[in-house]
Scaffold this active site. Sequence first.
Site, PDB file in Angstrom:
ATOM      1  N   HIS A 133       0.840  -1.198   0.000  1.00  0.00           N
ATOM      2  CA  HIS A 133       0.000   0.000   0.000  1.00  0.00           C
ATOM      3  C   HIS A 133       0.876   1.250   0.000  1.00  0.00           C
ATOM      4  CE1 HIS A 133      -3.118  -2.847   1.362  1.00  0.00           C
ATOM      5  NE2 HIS A 133      -3.970  -1.979   0.858  1.00  0.00           N
ATOM      6  N   LYS A 137      -0.592   4.650   4.652  1.00  0.00           N
ATOM      7  CA  LYS A 137      -1.440   3.672   5.329  1.00  0.00           C
ATOM      8  C   LYS A 137      -0.813   3.305   6.669  1.00  0.00           C
ATOM      9  CE  LYS A 137      -3.960  -0.654   4.721  1.00  0.00           C
ATOM     10  NZ  LYS A 137      -5.214  -0.019   5.178  1.00  0.00           N
TER      11      LYS A 137
END
Length: 221
Positions: A133, A137
């Site tokens: 990600h 995140k």
Amino acid sequence: MGQALLRLCREDSSGCEVVAAVASKVAARVVEGVPHFTSAELTGVPAFDVAIDFSLPEGFDAVLALCEARGAALVSGTTGLSDAQKARLDAAAAHIPLVWASNFSLGVAVLHELVARAAALLPGWDCDIVEAHHTRKLDAPSGTALTLGAAAETGGAHPHYASIRAGDIVGEHLVQFATAGERIELVHRATNRDIFARGALHAARRLNGRAPGRYRIADLL
């Protein structure tokens, strides 16, 4: 996610209507016809059929309580919930229809089913889940990775996890089953965050009017 939901609802032709938007801070009280409320003003929002929640664990309890108080459905994609908050979801499902998912991609919902089937058919194989990600995140492994791991566990596998945080990666999940001489890889790659908002809106439409209970995205496909 909130901005994507608002934009897609404006473009939607299937009767979706936003009656309120809620955020920790608001710059204007009304934006393109939609009243905006701060999270501290949550109880003042007008009547609604379904709440779509992509917040943080700190904001989750208030949204769930409001849905229970009003008998409204809840679609939640808030990850990082505590065990107590997960238990609250189960208790609330006795009174309202709700769906919680770590990932609202319809493709990921299908991936869960494939992972569970593969794990059941490949006893004794190694199972590894690698997720990637963007650098902003916070949780790792991702909620989606943990959910995929739970699906693998239902088939008897014992998953191991690895996380990558780099650049602006929207979301990639690889579930690998390996044994001597061969391996199988099941992969989902998201290239646009709109897929999560579209999946949440799909779930909201399918959830509205249903009997109380805790539903999976797979139940609403």
